[in-house]
Structure formats: structure tokens, C-alpha cells
Design a protein around this motif. Structure first.
Motif, PDB file in Angstrom:
ATOM      1  N   HIS A  57      35.791  41.197  32.344  1.00 12.25           N
ATOM      2  CA  HIS A  57      36.019  42.461  33.057  1.00 12.25           C
ATOM      3  C   HIS A  57      34.691  42.788  33.740  1.00 12.25           C
ATOM      4  O   HIS A  57      34.001  43.738  33.382  1.00 12.25           O
ATOM      5  N   TYR A  95      37.070  36.261  27.959  1.00  5.28           N
ATOM      6  CA  TYR A  95      37.471  37.581  28.480  1.00  5.28           C
ATOM      7  C   TYR A  95      36.516  37.970  29.596  1.00  5.28           C
ATOM      8  O   TYR A  95      35.302  37.810  29.466  1.00  5.28           O
ATOM      9  N   SER A 151      44.979  46.966  27.299  1.00  2.00           N
ATOM     10  CA  SER A 151      43.709  46.434  26.793  1.00  2.00           C
ATOM     11  C   SER A 151      43.826  46.035  25.329  1.00  2.00           C
ATOM     12  O   SER A 151      43.237  45.035  24.890  1.00  2.00           O
ATOM     13  N   GLU A 188      41.004  41.550  32.994  1.00  2.00           N
ATOM     14  CA  GLU A 188      41.417  42.950  32.936  1.00  2.00           C
ATOM     15  C   GLU A 188      41.245  43.597  34.312  1.00  2.00           C
ATOM     16  O   GLU A 188      40.149  43.656  34.856  1.00  2.00           O
ATOM     17  N   GLU A 189      42.365  44.040  34.862  1.00  2.00           N
ATOM     18  CA  GLU A 189      42.402  44.729  36.157  1.00  2.00           C
ATOM     19  C   GLU A 189      41.537  44.029  37.200  1.00  2.00           C
ATOM     20  O   GLU A 189      40.568  44.598  37.709  1.00  2.00           O
ATOM     21  N   ARG A 239      32.955  40.718  42.000  1.00  2.00           N
ATOM     22  CA  ARG A 239      34.114  40.596  41.120  1.00  2.00           C
ATOM     23  C   ARG A 239      34.938  39.361  41.488  1.00  2.00           C
ATOM     24  O   ARG A 239      35.397  38.630  40.613  1.00  2.00           O
TER      25      ARG A 239
END
Length: 386
Positions: free
Chosen positions: A171, A169, A36, A285-286, A267
Motif C-alpha cells: 500500500h 503486501y 483491509s 490495497e486500493e 504508486r
């Protein structure tokens, strides 16, 4: 544009690290190794380059100040360094190099002070900015702001500033969409967790919005049971919603809003929309969270397909722990960045010739690289007692 090389000194986990970067970058490593924090370098440059977002001082303050940013292994060296090379295309030579060094003022307001800022046009060899300069010597307070964030200063390299400022970004946290009313309208600045995701969709011109939703609908129908249609539908108050039609024995009875979607559906919808929305650097992120393993296996191909079909290919950084995601044998070993923590900070590794040879022989990235991210002393978890 894309970042082709990065060098860090004293940034969070990273005492001294650098790595080449590709059009797609997969960041792997144990928990707390700095995945991260590596993504946050790009977010930091974005926050610095956006004058409407507060610029350099706010970017540092939002991260807890210089003392929180500086690597704990940096015992005597107070400076933090970020240096990136930026290219116009994946295989093109780097065009720009941006270097930023800073440290704490050490007195008074404890502001972050720039000790070096340098912008080089690598294609011409010209140094566009090299600070501190004579003006900074006359007025030291100038060193509390970067040239990157000042319109009057960045004219000669504004394309670079705009590139940094447009970094995205994601998440996405499904619960923030499902229970948006319970949060009383409060949204974090820059929306890192997708709270304003539906508003982004609403602000997209209808022509582009409908075209993207049709593409997403086709993909979702393949992996969401009984889903037939996807549409944007604001309610009577004008509040934006996404609705999906599911097979049902009564006509039109199967329409459901996003608060009834599964976490995985939300998601996946967020990932696909972000891949289609613009050409800026995208940080994921993930992305495997909440998704079925069979779907996760297709994420690499989904990213590749979206990049290939886009008018301007966007660079994508992905942090992941997922064996399923890295099982895809079409992943180029050069796209892998492995983080390895130690007492002297986290080191950054690219695939070695030996590892590349094994992958070329038919092994997957997951088989060769993920075992090296296994936390040490993991068996001690079994010693836990109530």
C-alpha cells in the motif's frame, strides 16, 4: 501456489464467512466493511509462518491481542478460526488445507492459545498435523506456537509454510519515499507502505533489475507526460534512487529523482515492480489512489498481462472502491468478493446467477455490483452543520 478457499470465524468483522477464491480477487464493499481485515488474514498467516518475524504470539500481539482480533459479534464463542485451501494452480484441485483455531489464555500473561491446528494433504488424504496432540498435553506451553513457524515441525509441509511466509503486501505511500530522510531511518517491520521500496530494487540482481525497469519504462512512457527513460542510479553515498529522464531543451537536464515524481507515478511504479517481483501471493490495497481514471481503467489488464508473462503466475488480491477499475468488462464475475456489513458481522458474497446473467448481457461489474456497496443512510451527510 494460490489460496482457493477461505473460511473465517470471529476474525475482526467476520462472525462467520467463507468464499471461493480465484487467481485474481477483487474485494469490494462499503467503508469499514472489512476489506483491509480480509487482506490482513493473509498477512497474519505470513507473520505466523516467518520464524524470523516472531511467529504466532507476535502476530497476535502486533494486532492488539486476541480481544482486538475477535469479532465484536462473537458474544459467547471465544475462538477465532482461519482455514484456507491451497492449490498448485488456478484450475487444479486443492492440495493443502490449513486450519488454525485460537483463543485468549484467559489468565496470567493473556497469551494466545492454539485450540486446533491441522494440516491436511488433500491429494493423499493424509493428516500431517492435528493438534492438540499427546505432546501438547504433556507440555501445554507448546500451544503458544504453531507447527507452521517451527522448522523442526513443518518439514513435511514446508512448501506450505514457505508459501504463507512469502506473501507480499503493498500500500505504497509516496510521501514515505519522497521524505525518507525526515523519518530518521525508522521503518515498519515487513515494510507495508513501501519505505524500503528503493532498497528492494537495489538488492535485486542487476540483470533482473534492468529487465524489470525496461518493462516499467515502456508502460510509464505511455501514461507519464514527456517521460523518456527510467534508470536505477545510486548517489555518491550509495543511497539507491530511481531517476526518470524527461524531455528538456538542455541535454541531461531533465533527469529527476523519485522525490520529484508525482504521487501517481510512484504508486504505479510500485504496483508494476511488485507484479514483476516474484511469484508469491500479492495483496494490493486500493491501487487506484493518486492515479488518473484512464490509468485506473487499465489496472486489471496490467495485472492480467503481468500474470500471463510471468514464469510462475502469482495470485493477486485487490481491495478497491473504484468504478473505473471495475469498468473493465474482461473481469470475470467469479473474481469479485462483495462484503456486506450487518449487526451480526460482515457477510461475504460472490456474484449470484442473476448478477452474472446481467454481466453476461453486457453490463460491467461496476454497474451491477458497486451500487450494492453504497453505504446506507448516506444522505444524512447533507444534514451536517457547523
Amino acid at each position: 501456489m494460490l489460496i482457493t478457499h477461505i473460511k473465517l470465524k470471529n476474525w475482526r468483522n467476520f462472525r462467520d464467512a467463507e468464499a471461493p477464491l480465484r487467481e485474481r480477487v477483487y474485494i469490494i464493499g462499503p467503508n469499514a466493511s472489512g476489506k483491509s481485515n480480509l487482506l490482513d488474514v493473509m498477512r497474519f498467516l505470513r507473520d505466523v509462518a516467518r520464524p524470523d518475524g516472531g511467529g504466532f504470539q507476535k502476530a497476535v500481539k502486533d494486532r492488539g491481542g486476541v480481544t482486538k482480533l475477535r469479532c465484536l459479534a462473537a458474544r459467547r464463542d471465544p475462538e477465532i478460526l482461519i482455514a484456507v485451501d491451497v492449490s498448485l494452480a488456478a484450475e487444479a484441485a486443492a492440495m493443502w488445507r490449513y486450519t488454525l483455531k485460537f483463543k485468549s489464555e484467559g489468565k496470567g500473561l493473556q497469551r494466545a492459545i492454539i485450540t486446533q491446528e491441522r494440516v491436511e494433504n488433500l491429494s493423499t488424504g493424509e493428516v500431517m498435523i492435528d493438534r492438540p496432540n499427546a505432546e501438547d498435553v504433556k507440555d501445554p506451553d507448546r500451544l503458544t506456537q504453531t507447527a507452521l513457524e517451527q522448522i523442526s515441525e513443518n518439514r513435511a509441509f514446508r512448501d506450505l509454510a514457505d508459501f504463507f511466509g512469502s506473501v507480499t503486501y503493498l500500500h505504497l505511500v509516496p510521501q514515505l519515499l519522497k521524505f525518507v530522510d525526515q523519518f530518521g531511518g525508522f521503518k515498519l517491520e515487513s515494510d507495508p507502505f513501501g519505505q524500503a521500496f528503493l532498497e528492494r530494487i537495489a538488492k535485486t540482481p542487476k540483470k533482473f533489475r534492468d529487465a524489470r525497469l525496461r518493462k516499467i519504462e515502456t508502460a510509464l512512457k505511455a501514461c507519464v507526460p514527456n517521460m523518456e527513460k527510467l534508470r536505477y542510479e545510486p548517489d555518491d553515498r550509495g543511497v539507491p534512487h530511481i531517476e526518470a529522464l524527461y524531455k528538456h531543451w538542455r541535454p541531461d537536464a531533465g533527469w529527476q529523482r523519485e522525490d520529484q515524481f508525482s504521487d501517481g507515478t510512484l504508486r504505479l511504479l510500485g504496483i508494476m515492480w511488485s507484479l514483476l517481483d516474484g511469484d508469491s501471493l500479492l495483496l494490493l490495497e486500493e491501487p487506484e489512489l493518486s492515479l488518473n481514471e484512464a490509468i485506473v481503467e487499465k489496472i486489471h489488464l496490467l495485472i492480467w498481462k503481468m500474470q500471463r508473462e510471468a514464469k510462475h503466475r502469482r495470485q493477486v488480491f485487490v481491495s478497491t472502491h473504484s468504478e473505473a477499475l471495475l469498468r473493465d468488462k474482461s473481469i470475470d464475475p467469479r473474481e469479485i468478493i462483495r462484503l456486506e456489513p450487518s449487526d451480526n458481522g460482515t457477510s461475504v458474497h460472490v456474484v449470484t446467477q442473476e448478477e452474472a446473467g446481467l454481466i453476461e448481457a453486457g453490463y460491467s461489474i461496476a454497474e451491477i455490483m458497486l451500487p450494492k456497496t453504497r453505504p446506507q443512510n448516506l444522505d444524512q451527510l447533507l444534514l451536517f452543520e457547523k
